[in-house]
Design a protein around this motif. Sequence first.
Motif, PDB file in Angstrom:
ATOM      1  N   ARG A 110      31.583 -43.295  -8.758  1.00 60.63           N
ATOM      2  CA  ARG A 110      32.107 -42.895  -7.561  1.00 60.63           C
ATOM      3  C   ARG A 110      33.283 -42.233  -7.503  1.00 60.63           C
ATOM      4  O   ARG A 110      33.595 -41.104  -6.952  1.00 60.63           O
ATOM      5  CB  ARG A 110      32.460 -44.111  -6.790  1.00 60.63           C
ATOM      6  N   ARG A 111      34.377 -42.589  -8.444  1.00 62.04           N
ATOM      7  CA  ARG A 111      35.408 -41.789  -8.711  1.00 62.04           C
ATOM      8  C   ARG A 111      35.089 -40.503  -9.198  1.00 62.04           C
ATOM      9  O   ARG A 111      36.005 -39.583  -8.573  1.00 62.04           O
ATOM     10  CB  ARG A 111      36.449 -42.565  -9.753  1.00 62.04           C
TER      11      ARG A 111
ATOM     12  N   THR B 173      29.221 -40.952  -4.464  1.00 59.60           N
ATOM     13  CA  THR B 173      30.467 -41.654  -3.959  1.00 59.60           C
ATOM     14  C   THR B 173      30.167 -42.722  -3.681  1.00 59.60           C
ATOM     15  O   THR B 173      31.286 -43.652  -3.395  1.00 59.60           O
ATOM     16  CB  THR B 173      31.128 -40.705  -3.025  1.00 59.60           C
TER      17      THR B 173
ATOM     18  N   VAL C  12      39.408 -46.026  -7.325  1.00 57.76           N
ATOM     19  CA  VAL C  12      38.533 -45.163  -6.356  1.00 57.76           C
ATOM     20  C   VAL C  12      39.464 -45.014  -5.071  1.00 57.76           C
ATOM     21  O   VAL C  12      39.470 -43.923  -4.598  1.00 57.76           O
ATOM     22  CB  VAL C  12      37.262 -45.816  -6.324  1.00 57.76           C
TER      23      VAL C  12
ATOM     24  N   ASP D 195      37.109 -48.710  -0.436  1.00 57.67           N
ATOM     25  CA  ASP D 195      36.486 -49.221  -1.935  1.00 57.67           C
ATOM     26  C   ASP D 195      37.194 -50.386  -2.716  1.00 57.67           C
ATOM     27  O   ASP D 195      38.423 -50.441  -2.687  1.00 57.67           O
ATOM     28  CB  ASP D 195      36.324 -48.042  -2.834  1.00 57.67           C
TER      29      ASP D 195
ATOM     30  N   LEU E 122      34.441 -38.001  -6.416  1.00 57.73           N
ATOM     31  CA  LEU E 122      35.473 -37.721  -5.556  1.00 57.73           C
ATOM     32  C   LEU E 122      36.238 -36.585  -6.390  1.00 57.73           C
ATOM     33  O   LEU E 122      36.640 -35.655  -5.700  1.00 57.73           O
ATOM     34  CB  LEU E 122      36.295 -39.064  -5.286  1.00 57.73           C
TER      35      LEU E 122
ATOM     36  N   ARG F 142      35.993 -44.016   1.082  1.00 56.40           N
ATOM     37  CA  ARG F 142      36.276 -44.548   0.051  1.00 56.40           C
ATOM     38  C   ARG F 142      37.443 -45.293  -0.043  1.00 56.40           C
ATOM     39  O   ARG F 142      38.029 -45.915  -1.097  1.00 56.40           O
ATOM     40  CB  ARG F 142      36.203 -43.552  -1.034  1.00 56.40           C
TER      41      ARG F 142
END
Length: 221
Positions: free
Chosen positions: A146-147, A138, A178, A173, A150, A170
Amino acid sequence: MKTKRNIEILIVTLLTGFVVIYAIWPSEPRYQGKTLTKWLEYYYIKYGSGTGRNRPLPPKEHEAVDAIGVKAIPTLLSMLKAKDSPTRTNFIRFWRQHGFPKIDWGMEANNQHEMAGMGFAILGKEARAATSGLIKHTVNEDPKIRRTALLCLNTIEADPQMLFPVLVERLKDDEDLVSHVAAYMLREKFPKEAERLGIYERFPELKRSFKPGIQHFDWLL
């Protein structure tokens, strides 16, 4: 001329050896003779990305990933962080341009991210051991990774005490998609904390029954 010819033969020999090793290296679990990656590629090509607990496959299709079980986690985490390096791209182009034997080079990075999501969705809670690894992803420099990390934490129903601080972080972010996914997950899993954090002011659409539109990945929410 002879020296040049010998160099060309040496290069081809080395490249061929590299490809053979790459193709047969036993680096991941198998089921009925096929690697986990091959099974996921088959799922992806045949059914698209919408495969998981919410969109059940025929029993035979789930069987491979279910049979491999938690042993699939290292491969799935590796697929999740896949990137298409210029070196790999150029090497594949060179190989094809020179008419060398046809090789299955596997899926591009974006496809691998989706395939990893498919694997985690099929395993569901059984893949909770991947929580720490997913949390590390993440903070990857690539916002797509990162997305997806999650989303995978969501589909394995990660431990709330571990998940909450990740979602809060996040929210900050720089990538809207994200932060939007983090806000949505906070609303669904931690509604009181979400209101306290002011996500409805920042994302007023979340006041309604709203799910962020994420091409290919919305089935993980």
